[in-house]
Design an enzyme around this catalytic site. Structure first.
Site, PDB file in Angstrom:
ATOM      1  N   ASP A 153       0.800  -1.216   0.000  1.00  0.00           N
ATOM      2  CA  ASP A 153       0.000   0.000   0.000  1.00  0.00           C
ATOM      3  C   ASP A 153       0.839   1.275   0.000  1.00  0.00           C
ATOM      4  OD1 ASP A 153      -2.218   1.693   0.261  1.00  0.00           O
ATOM      5  OD2 ASP A 153      -2.079   1.633   2.446  1.00  0.00           O
TER       6      ASP A 153
ATOM      7  N   ASP B 167      -2.261   5.670  -5.285  1.00  0.00           N
ATOM      8  CA  ASP B 167      -2.555   4.772  -4.171  1.00  0.00           C
ATOM      9  C   ASP B 167      -2.832   3.356  -4.659  1.00  0.00           C
ATOM     10  OD1 ASP B 167      -3.259   3.645  -1.767  1.00  0.00           O
ATOM     11  OD2 ASP B 167      -5.204   4.645  -1.625  1.00  0.00           O
TER      12      ASP B 167
END
Length: 395
Positions: free
Chosen positions: A91, A279
Site C-alpha cells: 500500500d 494509491d
C-alpha cells in the site's frame, strides 16, 4: 596491494546493492464481491453507522485515504528467522507494516500469526500502537526483526532490524479479508508513531540499487488468486513498462502526492489544478463529487445511493478518461475504468466521490490509472514517473 584491496571493497559494495521483483496476487476486492451478491448497500450503511457512533475516532483517523474493501492486489512477505510468511496489502497510501501476532484475540482466527518466540532475530520493542483506517482498525505492540519482501520461495529483499506492528486485535473488516496485514510503502512522515517504514529502512541501509520502486499491475480478469503484476524495488521496470514519459515532482512527501492539471471524459472536462495521490491500496479513482458526477453524466452512468456506486451498461463507449499532468495527457481506456463485476450487462464506473474538507489531496488515483500506466515512485528524488503499461496482450 592497497589499490587492489580498495577495488575489491568497492566492487563488493556495488554487489551488495540489489534489485528485487515482488510478484503480486490478484483477487477480486470484497467490495466487488458484495456488489454482485447485493450486500454492498448494507455494508455502506454499516460504515455510516460506525462513523456516526464514533465521530471523534474517525475524525482523527491518520490513514483516512484507505478503504481496504477496495484492495485487489496482494503480495507475500516473511518476517523473522527462520521466515514466517504472510500475505499483505502492498500500500502506497500508508506507511506502517503490521501482521497478526500469536497473542491476538479471536479476531485473527484463520490467519497466519507471527510468533516472536520462534525467531532468533526478534527484538522486543514493547511500544503499543493503534491505527484507524477508513474501514477498519488494528492495534497491538511493536517488535523489531528481519522483514523480507517476497515469499519464502521467491527472490527476496531482506531488510534487517525493521520495526513492525504485531496485532493483538483487528476489526471485522480485516478479519474477513484475504490479506493478513498491511505493508505501507509511503514516507516516514505518514507513519503512525514515526516508525521507519520497511522500504525506507532498506533505502537508509543502502540495500537497493536506486532509492525507488516501480509498480506494474496487470489488467483485471475473472480469475482469482492469480498473478496480478509486480513491484520492482531498486529499478525502473523496463520489462513490463515502456519508456518513462515524464516525472512529476511530489508536492508532499507524505503520500505520493503531486499536481494534476485537468480531467476530461466524453463531453465533460475540468481544468482546475488539483492535488492527487497515487494509491495502490484503492481499486478505484476518487475525486470531488462535482467532477465525478460530471464524468458519470457524460457516460450515462446512474448513481445508486444505497450502494454509493455508479452503474452503467457494460457496452458503454465514450472514449478515454484523459488526465493532464505536467503538460502530458495520460489516457485511461474503458477496460480500466468500466468494471465488469459479474452483474450481467450492468457494469460499475470505477470512480467514487470523496471530500477531504479542504485538507490533503482531492484525488486518489488507484488501480485504473496504475494498470494503464506503470508508476515509478522515486523516493530519493521525491518525484513520481509514469510509463505506458505493457500488458501481456500487447507485449
Amino acid at each position: 596491494m592497497k589499490t587492489t584491496l580498495l577495488a575489491f571493497v568497492a566492487i563488493l559494495g556495488m554487489c551488495s546493492a540489489t534489485v528485487v521483483q515482488h510478484k503480486l496476487i490478484y483477487r477480486e476486492s470484497p467490495k466487488m464481491q458484495m456488489m454482485r451478491r447485493g450486500e454492498w448497500g448494507a455494508y455502506v450503511q454499516h460504515k455510516a453507522a460506525l462513523r456516526d457512533a464514533n465521530p471523534a475516532v474517525f475524525a482523527s483517523a491518520p490513514q483516512n485515504v484507505n478503504d481496504f474493501g477496495d484492495v485487489e492486489y496482494l503480495g507475500n512477505i516473511t518476517i523473522g528467522t527462520p521466515p514466517q510468511q504472510f500475505i499483505v496489502v502492498l500500500d502506497t497510501g500508508s506507511a506502517n507494516l503490521w501482521v497478526p501476532g500469536s497473542n491476538c484475540d479471536g479476531t485473527c482466527k484463520g490467519k497466519s500469526e507471527f510468533d516472536s518466540s520462534k525467531s532468533t532475530t526478534f527484538k522486543k520493542n514493547g511500544q503499543s500502537w493503534q491505527i484507524q483506517y477508513e474501514s477498519g482498525s488494528a492495534k497491538g505492540i511493536m517488535g523489531v526483526d528481519t522483514v523480507a519482501f517476497g515469499g519464502a520461495s521467491e527472490q527476496q529483499l531482506l531488510v534487517p532490524s525493521t520495526t513492525f506492528g504485531i496485532a493483538s486485535h483487528i476489526s471485522s473488516n480485516f478479519k474477513n479479508d484475504a490479506a493478513e496485514g498491511i505493508l505501507g510503502l509511503a514516507f516516514t512522515s505518514l507513519a503512525v508513531d514515526g516508525v521507519t517504514p520497511p522500504l525506507i529502512n532498506a533505502i537508509n541501509k543502502k540495500i537497493l540499487d536506486q532509492p525507488l520502486f516501480t509498480v506494474f499491475l496487470e489488467h483485471k480478469g475473472t480469475a482469482k488468486n492469480v498473478g496480478g503484476g509486480v513491484f520492482t524495488y531498486g529499478a525502473v521496470d523496463t520489462t513490463n513498462c515502456g519508456p518513462v514519459i515524464a516525472y512529476q515532482p511530489l508536492s508532499s512527501a507524505t503520500y505520493y502526492q503531486f499536481v494534476a492539471d485537468g480531467f476530461k471524459l466524453g463531453s465533460y472536462s475540468n481544468n482546475k489544478k488539483s492535488q492527487v495521490i497515487s494509491d495502490t491500496g484503492s481499486s478505484l479513482i476518487g475525486g470531488p463529487s462535482a467532477v465525478i458526477n460530471g464524468f458519470a453524466q457524460a457516460l450515462g452512468a446512474k448513481y445508486h445511493s444505497d450502494d454509493d456506486a455508479y452503474y452503467l451498461p457494460c457496452s458503454t463507449s465514450k472514449g478515454t478518461l484523459d488526465i493532464t499532468i505536467g503538460g502530458n495527457v495520460y489516457s485511461i481506456e474503458p477496460v480500466n475504468y468500466i468494471l465488469d463485476v459479474g452483474m450481467g450487462d450492468t457494469c460499475v464506473f470505477a470512480a467514487f466521490s470523496f471530500d477531504f474538507g479542504g485538507f490533503g489531496p482531492s484525488w486518489i488515483f488507484g488501480d485504473p490509472f496504475i494498470r494503464q500506466y506503470c508508476n515509478i515512485y522515486d523516493i530519493g528524488q521525491q518525484r513520481i514517473g509514469f510509463a505506458k503499461s505493457l500488458q501481456p496482450s500487447s507485449k
